[in-house]
Scaffold this motif. Sequence first.
Motif, PDB file in Angstrom:
ATOM      1  N   ASN A   1       0.825  -1.211   0.000  1.00 48.82           N
ATOM      2  CA  ASN A   1       0.000   0.000   0.000  1.00 48.82           C
ATOM      3  C   ASN A   1       0.856   1.257   0.000  1.00 48.82           C
ATOM      4  OD1 ASN A   1      -2.628  -1.054  -0.158  1.00 48.82           O
ATOM      5  ND2 ASN A   1      -2.582  -1.569   2.013  1.00 48.82           N
ATOM      6  N   GLU A   2       1.940   1.250   0.761  1.00 49.48           N
ATOM      7  CA  GLU A   2       2.839   2.406   0.787  1.00 49.48           C
ATOM      8  C   GLU A   2       3.513   2.620  -0.568  1.00 49.48           C
ATOM      9  OE1 GLU A   2       5.501   2.063   4.134  1.00 49.48           O
ATOM     10  OE2 GLU A   2       3.865   2.268   5.576  1.00 49.48           O
ATOM     11  N   LEU A   3       3.851   1.529  -1.248  1.00 49.72           N
ATOM     12  CA  LEU A   3       4.437   1.650  -2.580  1.00 49.72           C
ATOM     13  C   LEU A   3       3.434   2.257  -3.560  1.00 49.72           C
ATOM     14  CD1 LEU A   3       6.596   1.225  -4.737  1.00 49.72           C
ATOM     15  CD2 LEU A   3       5.793  -1.161  -4.939  1.00 49.72           C
ATOM     16  N   ILE A   4       2.211   1.791  -3.512  1.00 48.03           N
ATOM     17  CA  ILE A   4       1.171   2.328  -4.397  1.00 48.03           C
ATOM     18  C   ILE A   4       0.994   3.822  -4.158  1.00 48.03           C
ATOM     19  CG2 ILE A   4      -1.314   2.284  -4.896  1.00 48.03           C
ATOM     20  CD1 ILE A   4      -1.113  -0.811  -4.369  1.00 48.03           C
ATOM     21  N   GLU A   5       0.941   4.215  -2.897  1.00 48.32           N
ATOM     22  CA  GLU A   5       0.818   5.643  -2.569  1.00 48.32           C
ATOM     23  C   GLU A   5       2.028   6.427  -3.074  1.00 48.32           C
ATOM     24  OE1 GLU A   5       0.023   6.406   1.580  1.00 48.32           O
ATOM     25  OE2 GLU A   5      -1.539   4.864   1.617  1.00 48.32           O
ATOM     26  N   ALA A   6       3.216   5.873  -2.894  1.00 45.61           N
ATOM     27  CA  ALA A   6       4.434   6.560  -3.328  1.00 45.61           C
ATOM     28  C   ALA A   6       4.444   6.743  -4.844  1.00 45.61           C
ATOM     29  CB  ALA A   6       5.669   5.783  -2.881  1.00 45.61           C
ATOM     30  N   VAL A   7       3.997   5.740  -5.563  1.00 43.24           N
ATOM     31  CA  VAL A   7       3.936   5.850  -7.023  1.00 43.24           C
ATOM     32  C   VAL A   7       2.923   6.917  -7.422  1.00 43.24           C
ATOM     33  CG1 VAL A   7       3.261   4.650  -9.144  1.00 43.24           C
ATOM     34  CG2 VAL A   7       4.747   3.511  -7.473  1.00 43.24           C
ATOM     35  N   GLU A   8       1.778   6.881  -6.790  1.00 44.54           N
ATOM     36  CA  GLU A   8       0.735   7.860  -7.117  1.00 44.54           C
ATOM     37  C   GLU A   8       1.156   9.285  -6.778  1.00 44.54           C
ATOM     38  OE1 GLU A   8      -2.678   6.290  -5.089  1.00 44.54           O
ATOM     39  OE2 GLU A   8      -3.100   4.859  -6.707  1.00 44.54           O
ATOM     40  N   GLU A   9       1.942   9.443  -5.721  1.00 41.24           N
ATOM     41  CA  GLU A   9       2.393  10.769  -5.287  1.00 41.24           C
ATOM     42  C   GLU A   9       3.780  11.116  -5.835  1.00 41.24           C
ATOM     43  OE1 GLU A   9       2.149  10.611  -1.037  1.00 41.24           O
ATOM     44  OE2 GLU A   9      -0.025  10.288  -1.076  1.00 41.24           O
ATOM     45  N   ASN A  10       4.374  10.188  -6.561  1.00 46.27           N
ATOM     46  CA  ASN A  10       5.707  10.368  -7.126  1.00 46.27           C
ATOM     47  C   ASN A  10       6.748  10.748  -6.059  1.00 46.27           C
ATOM     48  OD1 ASN A  10       7.560  10.280  -9.223  1.00 46.27           O
ATOM     49  ND2 ASN A  10       7.338  12.454  -9.669  1.00 46.27           N
ATOM     50  N   SER A  11       6.747   9.975  -4.961  1.00 47.34           N
ATOM     51  CA  SER A  11       7.704  10.216  -3.878  1.00 47.34           C
ATOM     52  C   SER A  11       8.109   8.894  -3.227  1.00 47.34           C
ATOM     53  CB  SER A  11       7.099  11.131  -2.816  1.00 47.34           C
ATOM     54  OG  SER A  11       6.025  10.480  -2.174  1.00 47.34           O
ATOM     55  N   ASN A  12       9.370   8.760  -2.878  1.00 45.17           N
ATOM     56  CA  ASN A  12       9.884   7.590  -2.146  1.00 45.17           C
ATOM     57  C   ASN A  12       9.604   6.249  -2.825  1.00 45.17           C
ATOM     58  OD1 ASN A  12      10.925   9.153  -0.006  1.00 45.17           O
ATOM     59  ND2 ASN A  12       8.916   9.209   0.966  1.00 45.17           N
ATOM     60  N   LYS A  13       9.463   6.233  -4.135  1.00 48.35           N
ATOM     61  CA  LYS A  13       9.116   5.003  -4.847  1.00 48.35           C
ATOM     62  C   LYS A  13      10.165   3.918  -4.664  1.00 48.35           C
ATOM     63  CE  LYS A  13       8.692   7.403  -8.586  1.00 48.35           C
ATOM     64  NZ  LYS A  13       8.477   7.910  -9.949  1.00 48.35           N
ATOM     65  N   ILE A  14      11.425   4.276  -4.766  1.00 52.63           N
ATOM     66  CA  ILE A  14      12.494   3.289  -4.668  1.00 52.63           C
ATOM     67  C   ILE A  14      12.560   2.717  -3.250  1.00 52.63           C
ATOM     68  CG2 ILE A  14      14.978   2.885  -4.939  1.00 52.63           C
ATOM     69  CD1 ILE A  14      13.337   3.548  -7.559  1.00 52.63           C
ATOM     70  N   HIS A  15      12.487   3.586  -2.262  1.00 51.72           N
ATOM     71  CA  HIS A  15      12.507   3.163  -0.855  1.00 51.72           C
ATOM     72  C   HIS A  15      11.359   2.187  -0.576  1.00 51.72           C
ATOM     73  CE1 HIS A  15      13.082   3.606   3.500  1.00 51.72           C
ATOM     74  NE2 HIS A  15      11.760   3.576   3.554  1.00 51.72           N
ATOM     75  N   GLU A  16      10.170   2.543  -1.014  1.00 54.41           N
ATOM     76  CA  GLU A  16       9.006   1.698  -0.749  1.00 54.41           C
ATOM     77  C   GLU A  16       9.071   0.390  -1.535  1.00 54.41           C
ATOM     78  OE1 GLU A  16       7.241   2.236   1.733  1.00 54.41           O
ATOM     79  OE2 GLU A  16       7.642   4.349   2.095  1.00 54.41           O
ATOM     80  N   ALA A  17       9.595   0.437  -2.760  1.00 52.25           N
ATOM     81  CA  ALA A  17       9.742  -0.796  -3.539  1.00 52.25           C
ATOM     82  C   ALA A  17      10.730  -1.746  -2.843  1.00 52.25           C
ATOM     83  CB  ALA A  17      10.197  -0.475  -4.956  1.00 52.25           C
ATOM     84  N   ALA A  18      11.802  -1.195  -2.303  1.00 48.25           N
ATOM     85  CA  ALA A  18      12.773  -2.011  -1.569  1.00 48.25           C
ATOM     86  C   ALA A  18      12.119  -2.648  -0.346  1.00 48.25           C
ATOM     87  CB  ALA A  18      13.973  -1.155  -1.157  1.00 48.25           C
ATOM     88  N   ASP A  19      11.285  -1.883   0.347  1.00 52.74           N
ATOM     89  CA  ASP A  19      10.566  -2.432   1.505  1.00 52.74           C
ATOM     90  C   ASP A  19       9.673  -3.597   1.092  1.00 52.74           C
ATOM     91  OD1 ASP A  19      11.725  -0.637   3.242  1.00 52.74           O
ATOM     92  OD2 ASP A  19       9.942   0.630   3.463  1.00 52.74           O
ATOM     93  N   VAL A  20       8.999  -3.457  -0.050  1.00 55.43           N
ATOM     94  CA  VAL A  20       8.121  -4.532  -0.543  1.00 55.43           C
ATOM     95  C   VAL A  20       8.939  -5.792  -0.810  1.00 55.43           C
ATOM     96  CG1 VAL A  20       6.656  -5.306  -2.466  1.00 55.43           C
ATOM     97  CG2 VAL A  20       6.330  -3.021  -1.481  1.00 55.43           C
ATOM     98  N   PHE A  21      10.061  -5.654  -1.517  1.00 56.96           N
ATOM     99  CA  PHE A  21      10.905  -6.814  -1.818  1.00 56.96           C
ATOM    100  C   PHE A  21      11.358  -7.501  -0.541  1.00 56.96           C
ATOM    101  CE2 PHE A  21      11.395  -5.389  -6.190  1.00 56.96           C
ATOM    102  CZ  PHE A  21      11.536  -6.591  -6.866  1.00 56.96           C
ATOM    103  N   TYR A  22      11.887  -6.724   0.395  1.00 56.61           N
ATOM    104  CA  TYR A  22      12.391  -7.305   1.642  1.00 56.61           C
ATOM    105  C   TYR A  22      11.282  -8.055   2.384  1.00 56.61           C
ATOM    106  CZ  TYR A  22      13.790  -7.592   6.515  1.00 56.61           C
ATOM    107  OH  TYR A  22      14.036  -8.059   7.774  1.00 56.61           O
ATOM    108  N   HIS A  23      10.158  -7.389   2.589  1.00 59.65           N
ATOM    109  CA  HIS A  23       9.087  -8.005   3.369  1.00 59.65           C
ATOM    110  C   HIS A  23       8.455  -9.188   2.638  1.00 59.65           C
ATOM    111  CE1 HIS A  23       9.532  -4.294   5.685  1.00 59.65           C
ATOM    112  NE2 HIS A  23       9.157  -5.065   6.686  1.00 59.65           N
TER     113      HIS A  23
END
Length: 90
Positions: A44-66
């Motif tokens: 959900n945080e990644l989706i929000e980051a993409v939609e807001e064009n902010s922190n996309k890489i950070h959130e994508a990394a979190d998704v991969f790790y988790h």
Amino acid sequence: MLNTLENLIKLARERKSSPIKGSYTNKLLTDKLLSKAKVLEEVNELIEAVEENSNKIHEAADVFYHLLMYLEANDIKIEEVMSELEKRKK
């Protein structure tokens, strides 16, 4: 790039076989409800980051790790996932 992924998988498997007290990775590997909740939260945080064009890489990394921790916690081997993806090639 693949070394990073391999290192994460290795870390998960090492922590699973030799837990370290207080390790966040160990918490994710042993508490399946926490692991599931974190995957859902991070997606959900990644989706929000993409939609807001902010922190996309950070959130994508979190998704991969988790996601990797969730898979390992549930005895789903990344090798089997990769094999399934390979079968889907057209």
